[in-house]
Design an enzyme around this catalytic site. Sequence first.
Site, mmCIF file in Angstrom:
data_model
loop_
_atom_site.group_PDB
_atom_site.id
_atom_site.type_symbol
_atom_site.label_atom_id
_atom_site.label_comp_id
_atom_site.label_asym_id
_atom_site.label_seq_id
_atom_site.Cartn_x
_atom_site.Cartn_y
_atom_site.Cartn_z
ATOM 1 C CB SER A 1 66.360 39.637 67.333
ATOM 2 O OG SER A 1 65.190 40.348 66.996
ATOM 3 C CD GLU B 1 69.147 40.511 61.621
ATOM 4 O OE1 GLU B 1 68.313 40.286 60.731
ATOM 5 O OE2 GLU B 1 68.877 40.446 62.828
ATOM 6 C CG HIS C 1 65.242 38.277 62.314
ATOM 7 N ND1 HIS C 1 66.180 39.251 62.562
ATOM 8 C CD2 HIS C 1 64.417 38.257 63.406
ATOM 9 C CE1 HIS C 1 65.934 39.799 63.746
ATOM 10 N NE2 HIS C 1 64.872 39.216 64.281
#
Length: 337
Positions: free
Chosen positions: A110, A241, A308
Site C-alpha cells: 500500500s 496494483e 489489497h
Amino acid sequence: MIRYPILEKGATIGVTAPSSGVQSQLHELVKTAGNRLEERGFNVVCGETVWTQDKAKSAPAKVRAAELNQMMADEKIDLIIPPWGGELLIEMLEYLDFHRLQDKWILGYSDISLLMLAITLKTGIATAHGTNLADLRGEYSDETTAMWQTVLSTKRNESILQHSSEKYQKEWKHDTPSPYVFHLTEETYWKTVDSNRVHIKGRLLGGCVDVIRHLVGTPYGDVRTFSEKFIEGESIIWYLENCELSTTDLRRSLVQMKLAGWFENCSGIMFGRSPANMPVDNYTAEDVYQELSEELRIPIIYDIDCGHVPPQITFVNGAYAEVESENGKGRVFQTFK
C-alpha cells in the site's frame, strides 16, 4: 549491483509508522501481531509513531522520518515492518537520509510501497513488497503469506520459488475473525491479455499505482538512472496494483509512467487483483490492460496475488525474476543476484 539484506533467526523487527499509525481502539492488533512474531523467535521493538494517528498520519513528516532514520541506523534492528499503509507517506521522503540507510529489509505494501520503491531506486537496496504487520496477527498464516520469512531469509546468489495462491479473499469479515486473519473463499486464477502462456524475465519493480505514480518526475522516481547504475540496463518486470482508482484514473497514471520512461526496456507487467477498477462508460480494467499491452508490445498478467485483495506473494524490488502464468496458475522464481 543490488544490495540484498538477509533475515537471520532471532532477528529484531522494528515497527514504525512512516504513513498511518494505529488508533487507540486498534492497538490490540499491533500487540497481537507482535506476540505472534515473538512466538516465532523474533524480537519486536515498536516506535512511538505506531501508537498515534491524527489528520491522516501517525505524526508530522519530520517525526516519522526521524524515527525511520533512527531504526535504519540502529544495528540492533534487522527488519522493519510498518503496521500497515496509509495516505501521506510521500510527505516524509525529503527528510529521509538515503545516504546512510543500512542494508536491512523493509516489508509492507500500500502506501509503504512508495517508500520501498524510492529506496530501491535511489540506493539499490532491495525492499520487499508483501504482508504488513497487522496481517501477521493470526494464529496461523496461509501458505502464500507465510512465504515472507523464507523469501527474506534467502541469501545472495540463491533463489526462491513462490506459487500463486489456491484461494483469495473477496471481502473482509471483521465480525467473524479467522485464525488465518483472511477469509480465503474464491478460486485464484491468474489471467493474461492474450489468454496464452506467459514467461517473462527481468528485474522486479513495483507497488501501488495510487501512490508510486507520484514519484514520477521527482528525485525519488528516477528509473532510468537506477537501471544504468544498479542493474546494467537489464529488462524490468513491473508488478502493480490498484487500491482506489477508477479505470480512467488508472489509465492516466499508466500513460504518465509510460511518458516518463518507466516502461522503457520492460519485459512484462503484472497487475494485482483490485478492490477498485470501477469501469467508466464501459471502459474496464481489461480494456486498460489490453491497450497497454498493445502499446508497449509486451505480455501482461493480471489478477495476480499482489495488493489489497489478499493473500500476497512477496515480491523483492531489484531481484531478478522469472514469472510464468499458464492455465490460471502462476509461479515466481526470484534470484538474489
